[in-house]
Design an enzyme around this catalytic site. Structure first.
Site, PDB file in Angstrom:
ATOM      1  N   GLY A  78       0.854  -1.179   0.000  1.00 23.80           N
ATOM      2  CA  GLY A  78       0.000   0.000   0.000  1.00 23.80           C
ATOM      3  C   GLY A  78       0.891   1.230   0.000  1.00 23.80           C
ATOM      4  O   GLY A  78       1.778   1.365   0.848  1.00 23.80           O
ATOM      5  N   ARG A 117      10.570  -0.550  -4.174  1.00 22.85           N
ATOM      6  CA  ARG A 117       9.385  -0.587  -5.047  1.00 22.85           C
ATOM      7  C   ARG A 117       9.421   0.640  -5.950  1.00 22.85           C
ATOM      8  O   ARG A 117       9.443   1.759  -5.449  1.00 22.85           O
ATOM      9  CB  ARG A 117       8.074  -0.565  -4.232  1.00 22.85           C
ATOM     10  CG  ARG A 117       7.806  -1.743  -3.321  1.00 22.85           C
ATOM     11  CD  ARG A 117       7.590  -3.056  -4.055  1.00 22.85           C
ATOM     12  NE  ARG A 117       6.427  -3.091  -4.906  1.00 22.85           N
ATOM     13  CZ  ARG A 117       5.189  -3.443  -4.511  1.00 22.85           C
ATOM     14  NH1 ARG A 117       4.962  -3.738  -3.247  1.00 22.85           N
ATOM     15  NH2 ARG A 117       4.193  -3.499  -5.383  1.00 22.85           N
ATOM     16  N   GLN A 124      -5.134  -9.381  -2.378  1.00 22.63           N
ATOM     17  CA  GLN A 124      -5.293  -8.376  -1.321  1.00 22.63           C
ATOM     18  C   GLN A 124      -6.768  -8.125  -1.002  1.00 22.63           C
ATOM     19  O   GLN A 124      -7.124  -7.836   0.136  1.00 22.63           O
ATOM     20  CB  GLN A 124      -4.625  -7.062  -1.729  1.00 22.63           C
ATOM     21  CG  GLN A 124      -3.111  -7.144  -1.846  1.00 22.63           C
ATOM     22  CD  GLN A 124      -2.669  -7.343  -3.277  1.00 22.63           C
ATOM     23  OE1 GLN A 124      -3.306  -8.042  -4.050  1.00 22.63           O
ATOM     24  NE2 GLN A 124      -1.559  -6.723  -3.645  1.00 22.63           N
ATOM     25  N   ASP A 165      -1.347   4.548  -6.404  1.00 18.02           N
ATOM     26  CA  ASP A 165       0.071   4.488  -6.067  1.00 18.02           C
ATOM     27  C   ASP A 165       0.845   5.660  -6.649  1.00 18.02           C
ATOM     28  O   ASP A 165       1.908   6.008  -6.137  1.00 18.02           O
ATOM     29  CB  ASP A 165       0.671   3.170  -6.544  1.00 18.02           C
ATOM     30  CG  ASP A 165       0.221   2.004  -5.683  1.00 18.02           C
ATOM     31  OD1 ASP A 165       0.977   1.610  -4.787  1.00 18.02           O
ATOM     32  OD2 ASP A 165      -0.909   1.512  -5.887  1.00 18.02           O
ATOM     33  N   ASN A 175      -2.523   2.464 -10.383  1.00 15.22           N
ATOM     34  CA  ASN A 175      -3.025   1.714  -9.227  1.00 15.22           C
ATOM     35  C   ASN A 175      -2.893   0.222  -9.529  1.00 15.22           C
ATOM     36  O   ASN A 175      -2.424  -0.179 -10.600  1.00 15.22           O
ATOM     37  CB  ASN A 175      -4.480   2.092  -8.933  1.00 15.22           C
ATOM     38  CG  ASN A 175      -4.950   1.585  -7.579  1.00 15.22           C
ATOM     39  OD1 ASN A 175      -4.274   1.778  -6.567  1.00 15.22           O
ATOM     40  ND2 ASN A 175      -6.091   0.932  -7.544  1.00 15.22           N
ATOM     41  N   LYS A 176      -3.275  -0.592  -8.575  1.00 11.38           N
ATOM     42  CA  LYS A 176      -3.148  -2.039  -8.713  1.00 11.38           C
ATOM     43  C   LYS A 176      -3.694  -2.521 -10.051  1.00 11.38           C
ATOM     44  O   LYS A 176      -4.733  -2.068 -10.516  1.00 11.38           O
ATOM     45  CB  LYS A 176      -3.894  -2.725  -7.565  1.00 11.38           C
ATOM     46  CG  LYS A 176      -3.792  -4.242  -7.547  1.00 11.38           C
ATOM     47  CD  LYS A 176      -2.345  -4.719  -7.481  1.00 11.38           C
ATOM     48  CE  LYS A 176      -1.637  -4.198  -6.249  1.00 11.38           C
ATOM     49  NZ  LYS A 176      -0.208  -4.612  -6.212  1.00 11.38           N
TER      50      LYS A 176
END
Length: 358
Positions: free
Chosen positions: A55, A96, A205, A246, A256-257
């Protein structure tokens, strides 16, 4: 409403105590609740890389504490400890590549370090800065929850179904959550009938974390495979898709994811509103558009194996962790500085000139 939001908070993923960083191991939730203690920057970097903590906001907070741990070690070694600390900054930055909160937090810690000069107790100053980053994120989440609830009320205040993707709750942040924080607030206000949670392959998740958080708080949640989202929008009365981010670029594009982009396309087709909830630290005004965002790709074994056992054919696997949703598919971006509806470059620039609302 703030008191009711605080009363609803039951989960946290990050704890700084006794000079160590404690992280709730999110790889084994919801089956085990195990906290791991970290006392080095290398350990924190590995925790970020291996998904012990995930996250974007939580990654940034953890990295800030990682700098504190590294500074303690370098200071004890003597010599030019601040120069030696550059190695630790690089190690944390490499953990990351997509989540801009990581670089924002490291940048803030670096700025504080540069202002230390001959401070009598530099370690305590750095620790205070990391704690401030942590507490500021939690406060931002509470503000965003209120703003998001107001936005939902503005467009449709009655009980409704909401769809979300990945995990954006207390587990992904400094506390309370971004997109899930808005959903929590809307439920408290009687505006959520049911939440549909995408399972979020390949790390699940949504299945392991979001569903767990919502169920623990008594919020009606139904888990679905990612590929059922369009069918759910068509048949289950979903009025909002609410997700985190993100990285957000200067024109309002959102990384984003993986799977978020297709949700936005489907939402546009079905007339479902699309909300992104993220702190302003997620906004990277140095990137003009989503085309410039580095997209992390992880080991293909995450797709081909389950629990270490091969389940896929002997083929190559493509495993991007994020995708980019264009701004023209987004109805609103909610930050602690305010709301941008139908984002574009001018509106994003105007937002970033504002002060926080809390």
């Amino acid at each position: 409403m703030r008191d009711r939001l605080l009363a609803a908070e039951k989960v946290k993923a990050i704890d700084w105590r006794d000079g160590a960083l404690y992280l709730l191991d999110q790889r084994i939730l919801p089956f085990e609740e195990t906290w791991i203690a970290y006392t080095s920057a290398a350990g924190v970097a590995e925790a970020i890389r291996s998904m012990v903590v995930r996250g974007a906001p939580a990654i940034g907070i953890s990295a800030a504490y990682g700098v504190v741990l590294a500074a303690r070690t370098r200071f004890a070694e003597g010599g030019d400890w601040q120069a030696a600390l550059e190695e630790d900054f690089a190690l944390l930055a490499d953990s990351r590549p997509t989540a801009v909160n990581l670089f924002w937090a490291l940048g803030r810690m670096r700025e504080r370090l540069e202002r230390l000069r001959e401070h009598a107790d530099p370690l305590s100053v750095l620790e205070a800065e990391a704690i401030a980053i942590h507490e500021s994120d939690r406060e931002a989440n509470l503000t965003m929850a209120q703003l998001g609830v107001d936005l939902i009320r503005k467009h449709q205040g009655n009980a409704q179904a909401i769809l979300t993707h990945c995990n954006t709750g207390a587990l992904a942040t400094g506390g309370f959550g971004t997109a899930l924080g808005v959903i929590r607030g809307a439920f408290i206000e009687g505006m959520v009938e049911r939440v549909y949670a995408d399972e979020t392959r390949p790390w699940l998740q949504g299945s392991r974390l979001t569903a767990w958080e919502l169920a623990n708080e008594g919020i009606p949640v139904t888990l679905n495979v990612d590929s059922a989202a369009a069918h759910i929008m068509k048949t289950k009365g979903v009025t909002w898709v609410i997700v985190g981010a993100d990285r957000i670029t200067a024109n309002g594009d959102v990384a984003n994811k993986i799977g978020t982009y297709q949700l936005a396309v489907n939402a546009m087709h079905h007339g479902v509103r699309f909300m992104v909830v993220a702190p302003s630290s997620t906004i990277d005004m140095n990137l003009a558009s989503g085309d410039e965002i580095p997209i992390e790709e992880r080991d293909g074994r995450e797709l081909l194996e389950v629990g270490g056992k091969r389940v896929g054919a002997d083929v190559e696997a493509f495993n991007p962790v994020f995708d980019v949703t264009p701004a023209d598919l987004i109805d609103a971006i909610v930050t602690e500085k305010g709301i941008v509806e139908r984002p574009d470059t001018a509106k994003m620039a105007q937002l970033m000139c504002r002060k926080r609302l809390h």
